[in-house]
Design a protein around this motif. Structure first.
Motif, mmCIF file in Angstrom:
data_model
loop_
_atom_site.group_PDB
_atom_site.id
_atom_site.type_symbol
_atom_site.label_atom_id
_atom_site.label_comp_id
_atom_site.label_asym_id
_atom_site.label_seq_id
_atom_site.Cartn_x
_atom_site.Cartn_y
_atom_site.Cartn_z
ATOM 1 N N LEU B 22 0.826 -1.205 0.000
ATOM 2 C CA LEU B 22 0.000 0.000 0.000
ATOM 3 C C LEU B 22 0.863 1.259 0.000
ATOM 4 O O LEU B 22 0.503 2.263 -0.611
ATOM 5 C CB LEU B 22 -0.936 -0.013 1.217
ATOM 6 N N THR B 23 2.022 1.188 0.669
ATOM 7 C CA THR B 23 2.938 2.332 0.651
ATOM 8 C C THR B 23 3.326 2.666 -0.785
ATOM 9 O O THR B 23 3.362 3.821 -1.184
ATOM 10 C CB THR B 23 4.209 2.006 1.463
ATOM 11 N N VAL B 24 3.608 1.611 -1.543
ATOM 12 C CA VAL B 24 3.975 1.830 -2.938
ATOM 13 C C VAL B 24 2.797 2.438 -3.701
ATOM 14 O O VAL B 24 2.938 3.395 -4.459
ATOM 15 C CB VAL B 24 4.412 0.503 -3.594
ATOM 16 N N VAL B 380 9.116 -1.513 3.057
ATOM 17 C CA VAL B 380 9.269 -1.961 4.446
ATOM 18 C C VAL B 380 10.008 -0.893 5.268
ATOM 19 O O VAL B 380 9.643 -0.596 6.397
ATOM 20 C CB VAL B 380 10.041 -3.304 4.501
ATOM 21 N N LEU B 381 11.046 -0.311 4.641
ATOM 22 C CA LEU B 381 11.854 0.702 5.341
ATOM 23 C C LEU B 381 11.006 1.869 5.803
ATOM 24 O O LEU B 381 11.151 2.346 6.925
ATOM 25 C CB LEU B 381 12.931 1.237 4.390
ATOM 26 N N ILE B 382 10.125 2.343 4.934
ATOM 27 C CA ILE B 382 9.355 3.559 5.241
ATOM 28 C C ILE B 382 8.537 3.383 6.519
ATOM 29 O O ILE B 382 8.729 4.143 7.469
ATOM 30 C CB ILE B 382 8.477 3.972 4.033
ATOM 31 N N VAL B 414 14.166 -7.648 7.747
ATOM 32 C CA VAL B 414 14.508 -8.518 6.608
ATOM 33 C C VAL B 414 13.448 -9.608 6.448
ATOM 34 O O VAL B 414 12.904 -9.823 5.362
ATOM 35 C CB VAL B 414 15.899 -9.157 6.805
ATOM 36 N N VAL B 415 13.140 -10.261 7.575
ATOM 37 C CA VAL B 415 12.168 -11.356 7.503
ATOM 38 C C VAL B 415 10.779 -10.822 7.137
ATOM 39 O O VAL B 415 10.053 -11.437 6.351
ATOM 40 C CB VAL B 415 12.136 -12.132 8.845
ATOM 41 N N ALA B 485 16.234 -7.379 -1.363
ATOM 42 C CA ALA B 485 15.687 -6.928 -0.081
ATOM 43 C C ALA B 485 16.682 -7.184 1.040
ATOM 44 O O ALA B 485 16.876 -6.352 1.923
ATOM 45 C CB ALA B 485 14.362 -7.639 0.203
ATOM 46 N N THR B 486 17.366 -8.332 0.981
ATOM 47 C CA THR B 486 18.374 -8.646 1.991
ATOM 48 C C THR B 486 19.469 -7.589 1.985
ATOM 49 O O THR B 486 19.919 -7.120 3.026
ATOM 50 C CB THR B 486 19.032 -10.013 1.692
#
Lengths: 352, 546, 355
Positions: B22-24, B380-382, B414-415, B485-486
């Motif tokens: 959803l962020t994207v 994920v970062l955001i 990460v996971v 992503a890793t």
């Protein structure tokens, strides 16, 4: 390469951070951890090309170095999103455009260090000390020794000349070194003239852009093209490779330093800056100073065949054999400033 | 019925996992400094056309490489057919970027094969024709060679489950083996084949490493170029959103097209599969046809990697490998277990409460598989950084202590990214398994006084054992191969095999990268073989005879 | 003349285990045959051998005068022109009813195909279902579609595997008669497999009783009922019990119920111990009769009760009594036997174990 025991320690800490339920105890613990001297590095240089020198730094200073490697843009994005709490102390990149972008985004802080200002030539550092270069490389023309008369070669601009139709190999415009080269042309000639140049270059390509710089050299060696545009350390790397094939291919070509009668050959740098919110500012500066020390500079020159940032450090034998050259004195931040325009120019010219 | 609290919890979980996607999506509205106008003038059509061609090519090729061998090994016996039954899955252990590097190293103009041709026949470049490996066709071939096992696995599962009766009926109606295959078996297996194809196409769209290496401009390379080259993360996110709409359209079209026909079997009788022993030329043709994908997708690149690894053994620090391997396995195992548990609960909740909210949140979740890892990582970062910084600000205000980043930059992030990206794989598999358990089973359990949880534990989980194993192993192998992503999200001083491989390959040191690439493949082989064997055992009434 | 189906000494084995052995049978063009027997007797295997799914290990199997199976030779199923309806119908779930029926009609023109489908839909009363998909149909509708699909390509022979097993019991006989009418109307030679004699009687012209891989008798339904070849057949077909007796003369047997006379020679030696088949319809309830029996059990069958009675010796017999005659369990009721044809077998231990 070494994987010291401190790696495991820091990783366990990350786990602990998560597991502890109480946020307050956690912060106390974190404070405890931070009391041991350490410095956190976000590096766009791959681990095997940076870790050994960081390990030596740790040995000499007792400062633990924590490392994450990755693409410069990803690392910059991560720093940006982590914001004021980012653990990053030092950002290390392999081209100046990214350092410039990080500076623009307010991710780097100015550093005042007599060591750095005295050892790094003015041209190769930010005026306010946001970043400092640690090594140099040039993007040069290599040619087929048998089929090309070097007298025919002159400048980057000349590569757009129809006489080279179907004879040039160069990699994709997605590559940062091509973007920087084009950005330097934009800064010298403006976008319009550069677009025309790019169109000429695209028309002269022997094949669709593909592969890396080593592939371009190999393509010249086997006769798919006569010229290629590559970074110096790739050719040096092939000349010193263990593979006989690679050596042979590299020996089939020779280096031509472009624009020696004019502004000089295009150069790019690898460099580093201290993060705006660096939790370990002092250690970060210490690390930067170490990276321009004799030991680190010699290691760079020898191991990766890059040009040391300090003129007083001897270059590797391979680089020595190519002789001295004149470097384009353009202010390095120009490459960053014109990067986006350069990409658009290449898009419009159809440089894939 | 399941308790309200549990349902709300599961929907909340779905929403949590949808946050990156959803962020994207949320970027669609923002302005992007004329990047779109520039793209529309220059590369956008290229991205669309190349992506479409790539998807079409890969789609067709995986159907040929996946469906036909699945049929041949399931319904026939020929030399090596028992071996090929599971060997056909092996390329699943081979990451796409690695097979691309390997074949390029072998077949490129500067590689040994063309070098040999030139030396032997004393030719120069241009005197002879040789297929261009770095091309759209090359990318299609590489991706198909490692992705076809999804189609193979799912269609084989479907063929194994088909009632023999329908096939026999078609024969009494005058249909030979070919017609029985094309008119009955394949149409019946269609939902399974499409599900496999969807996984393949999503992986294809999300692929960056291979297409970038081959110089193909797809949507994904476009996203990276826009983001990194032009520094416009907004436009990049918008491109990703368009990519997702693309996928959504694909999924809905398929759904719509089969809405009328039902595919569960009207038949309930199963008998032994009558495996036909092929004779003469046919058996050799079948062998060649089924062995080709394994040889090209696994054996050849594997041997080449092994050769390179041997050649560069003195340059490789093997002492570091145990830690890399441990890290890779640890992450893969954690993600596999979590994906399995979440996949099971979400699929089960959807079965019990198939309401609109549940279905749409599951649909949003399933998009994760089609999104390039880097984009997921930023997604994920955001939110992670936002949460961490908010807690920190609140703690500073209230207690004057700084908590710093709690979750960002840890393995949790990460996971989490792995789950967002690979949960769809687990859910798909579990869903397919649950679909085969008739509602009357639930009713029977309920009539004996079991609650939903007991029914799940005592009826469904034992019946789903095979599907659950497959689901977790697929995630395991996917995580083992995962790179982008890793790379972005990992904590300090944390490396995996995939990262080591990538870093060396990125320095154009393909031969030195071979050792760690080989380790990834080796670590993936065992789970892949287990998946394959568990599917062979999945046939209803596997041991029973009628 | 050539038979539509002819089996000479046919044996079939599955994975080396003999399943059916030494089967001989013939079926005339347009006739309906039925293989009747308990589950596990090999009837379905024999049907599958006729269809071509299983190979024969001995003998010859011919369809319409053409050899289709013998050891080492087998015409593939798809080349045999046999239609088959499976027990669970096995409709193609991905095709509409019309497409299911059209599946086997690949070598005919479009108009011919339409005509054939319409004719079958008419005959089997599935005209309104043509556009539907199988999962929407009831069991009976699925069966009609399966039969239409099998009949569409005009097979030389139609095989039905337990065609009524999935249907409601009350409907079976009606449907069987209806299907028979359709098959007769189309003149299609048919073999069905069943374990239910009522279905067999309702459908078939010729019936074969199978037991443990053997075909015990192959004859008309009437002959099977009235002239069973073995005690097993007599027992399996129809209801009834065996009563021990002694042969008195060429046409008479003395039993607990008196001396019974047959209209033809029994072919047993005088004085031999035999079992006499007593069917429920042979025993008539008659309050005036001197012979009586005690009511052991009664089962309500609508118009009639089926009584199970115990004779003084303990032997049991069955009788059908109009349901307005109600007798409580344990009562003694008068009975007499009325039969003009005796079915008599030499005494065997097996025959005495009547149901």
């Amino acid at each position: 390469m070494l994987f010291g025991s401190q790696r495991r320690g820091s990783e366990t800490r990350s786990f602990k951070k998560v597991c502890l339920s109480s946020v307050a105890t956690l912060s106390l613990l974190a404070a405890g951890i931070l009391s041991a001297a350490e410095v956190n590095v976000y590096s766009a240089r791959e681990e095997n090309l940076i870790k050994p020198i960081l390990d030596r730094f740790s040995e000499q200073t007792g400062i633990t170095v924590n490392l994450i490697t990755g693409g410069a843009d990803e690392l910059i994005t991560r720093m940006d999103l982590e914001g004021a709490n980012s653990p990053a102390d030092v950002l290390l990149t392999v081209d100046v455009g990214r350092l410039h972008r990080a500076e623009e985004m307010g991710l780097l802080q100015p550093v005042e260090s007599d060591v750095l200002t005295s050892l790094v030539p003015e041209q190769y550092r930010d005026a306010e000390g946001h970043w400092f270069s640690v090594s140099l490389r040039s993007r040069v023309i290599v040619y087929d020794k048998e089929r090309v008369d070097p007298a025919e070669l002159s400048t980057y601009e000349d590569l757009a000349d129809p006489k080279w139709a179907g004879k040039i190999c160069i990699r994709s415009s997605s590559n940062i070194y091509n973007q920087s080269l084009t950005a330097s042309l934009v800064s010298h000639h403006g976008a319009e003239a550069t677009e025309e140049w790019a169109r000429g270059l695209v028309a002269n390509m022997a094949r669709n852009p593909q592969g890396g710089d080593r592939d371009q050299i190999a393509a010249v060696a086997i006769g798919q093209c006569e010229l290629a545009v590559v970074n110096t350390y790739y050719l040096a790397g092939m000349l010193n490779a263990t593979s006989a094939d690679q050596q042979e291919q590299a020996q089939a070509v020779a280096v031509f330093w472009p624009n020696q009668d004019g502004r000089g050959a295009h150069i790019n740098v690898s460099g580093a800056g201290v993060s705006e919110h660096a939790p370990n500012r002092a250690e970060a500066i210490q690390l930067l100073e170490y990276m321009v020390s004799d030991e680190a500079q010699i290691w760079y020159a020898e191991t990766n065949n890059e040009y040391p940032i300090r003129p007083d450090i001897p270059v590797s034998d391979t680089l020595e054999s190519w002789g001295e050259f004149k470097a384009d004195p353009v202010a390095l931040d120009q490459l960053g400033i014109h990067n986006t325009e350069a990409v658009r120019v290449m898009d419009r010219a159809g440089w894939r | 019925m399941i308790k309200h609290g549990a349902i709300i919890a599961i929907i909340a979980l779905c929403l949590l996992l949808s946050v990156p996607v959803l962020t994207v999506f949320s970027s669609i509205g923002s302005a992007s400094d004329g990047v779109w106008a520039h793209l529309a003038d220059t590369l956008l059509w290229d991205y669309i056309a190349q992506s479409l061609m790539l998807m079409t090519g890969v789609g067709l090729l995986v159907l040929v490489l996946g469906v036909a061998p699945a049929w041949l090994v399931t319904m026939n016996r020929f030399p090596g057919s028992r071996l090929l039954e599971w060997a056909l899955v092996l390329p699943l252990a081979m990451p796409a970027y690695i097979i691309a590097y390997t074949y390029t190293g072998m077949l490129d103009v500067t590689g040994p094969v063309q070098g040999f041709i030139r030396d032997t026949f004393d030719l120069r470049f241009g005197d002879y024709w040789f297929p261009q490996i770095r091309s759209l066709g090359g990318a299609i071939t590489m991706l198909s060679l490692v992705l076809y096992p999804y189609v193979y696995l799912l269609s084989r599962m479907a063929f194994l489950e088909q009632s023999v009766c329908v096939l026999e009926v078609s024969r009494t109606l005058g249909a030979g083996p070919w017609r029985a295959f094309s008119r009955v078996a394949v149409p019946l297996a269609r939902p399974a084949i499409i599900a496999g194809l969807a996984l393949v196409l999503m992986e294809t769209l999300a692929d960056y490493g291979t297409v970038q290496y081959f110089g193909i401009s797809t949507f994904t390379t476009g996203i990276f170029r826009t983001w990194f080259g032009m520094g416009s993360s907004t436009a990049a996110a918008q491109l990703s959103a368009v990519l997702m709409l693309f996928i959504l359209a694909l999924v809905l079209t398929e759904h719509w097209s089969r809405s009328r026909a039902r595919y569960h079997h009207t038949s309930t009788k199963y008998s032994r599969l009558p495996q036909i022993r092929l004779q003469g030329l046919r058996k050799w043709l079948a062998l060649i046809f089924c062995a080709a994908p394994v040889v090209l997708g696994f054996l050849v690149p594997f041997l080449q990697l092994a050769y390179w690894a041997w050649d560069t053994r003195h340059l490789v620090d093997f002492s570091a490998f145990s830690e890399l391997l441990f890290n890779s396995l640890r992450l893969a195992l954690t993600a596999a277990v979590i994906a399995l548990v979440l996949g099971l609960f979400i699929s089960y909740a959807k079965r019990l409460q198939p309401n609109l909210l549940m279905r749409s949140s599951v649909r949003v979740l399933s998009l994760g598989y089609a999104i390039p890892g880097t984009v997921i990582a930023v997604g994920v970062l955001i939110p992670f950084a936002w949460v961490d910084n908010s807690i920190d600000a609140w703690m500073q205000q209230q207690f004057g202590v700084s908590t710093g980043l709690i979750f960002s930059g840890t393995l949790v992030a990460v996971v989490f990214a792995y789950i967002v990206r690979f949960l769809p794989v687990a859910m798909n598999t579990v869903d397919a398994g649950l679909g085969k358990i008739r509602p009357s089973m639930d009713d029977a359990g309920r009539s004996m006084g079991m609650g939903s949880w007991q029914i799940l534990r005592r009826i469904h989980i034992p019946m789903l054992r095979g599907s659950l194993l497959t689901a977790s192993l697929l995630v395991f192998v996917d995580v083992l191969k995962e790179l982008p992503a890793t790379l972005i999200l990992r904590p300090f001083n944390f490396n995996t095999l995939a990262i080591r491989t990538y870093e060396l390959a990125n320095q154009e040191r393909l031969t030195e990268a071979a050792a760690s690439a080989l380790m990834i493949v080796l670590a993936g082989i065992i789970p892949v073989i287990i998946i394959s064997l568990s599917i062979s055992a999945s046939r209803p009434g596997h041991d029973a005879r009628t | 003349m050539t038979h539509a189906l002819e089996l000479n000494n046919v044996s079939v084995a599955l994975e080396k285990t003999p399943i059916v052995q030494h089967i001989d049978l013939q079926l005339n063009e347009g006739d309906i045959g039925c293989l009747l027997g308990p589950s596990g007797c090999g009837k379905t295997t024999l049907l599958r051998a006729i269809a071509g799914f299983e190979a024969v290990t001995s003998g010859r199997l011919s369809v319409a005068g053409h050899l289709v199976s013998e050891p080492g030779f087998r015409v593939p199923v798809e080349k045999r022109q046999v239609g088959m309806v499976f027990q669970d119908y096995a409709l193609f779930p991905h095709l509409s009813v019309k497409e299911n029926i059209a599946f086997g009609l690949k070598h005919v023109s479009a108009t011919e195909r339409e005509r054939r489908i319409d004719a079958l839909a008419d005959m089997l009363r599935i005209g309104e279902l043509l556009q539907a998909f199988p999962h929407r149909l009831s069991g009976g509708q699925q069966q009609r579609v399966a039969i239409a699909r099998a009949m569409a390509p005009k097979p030389r022979i139609l095989l039905l595997d337990e065609p009524f097993a999935s249907l409601d019991v009350e409907l079976r006989e009606d449907i069987a008669r209806e299907i028979r009418a359709v098959l007769k109307q189309d003149g299609i030679t048919t073999i069905l497999v069943s374990h239910n004699q009522l279905e067999a009687f309702a459908m078939a012209d010729e019936i074969g009783v199978m037991k443990a891989g053997q075909l015990l008798q192959w004859s008309s339904a009437f002959a099977l009922y009235h002239e069973p070849a073995t005690a097993y057949v007599a027992d399996f077909v129809g209801e009834g019990v065996f009563l021990p007796g002694t042969v008195v003369d060429d046409v008479s047997v003395s039993t607990e119920l008196g001396v019974l006379h047959s209209d033809q020679s029994l072919g047993h030696e005088i004085g031999a111990l035999v079992s006499v088949l007593i069917r429920p319809d042979d025993v008539i309830h008659d309050d005036d009769s001197p012979a009586t029996a005690r009511v052991l059990e009664k089962a309500f069958r609508g118009a009639e009760f089926m009584y199970t009675l115990a004779l003084d010796s303990g032997a049991r017999i069955q009788t059908l009594v109009p349901s307005h005659h109600v007798h409580a369990k344990g009562m003694q009721i008068g009975i007499r036997v009325e039969m003009d044809h005796l079915v008599v077998f030499p005494m065997e231990t097996e025959a005495s174990a009547a149901p």
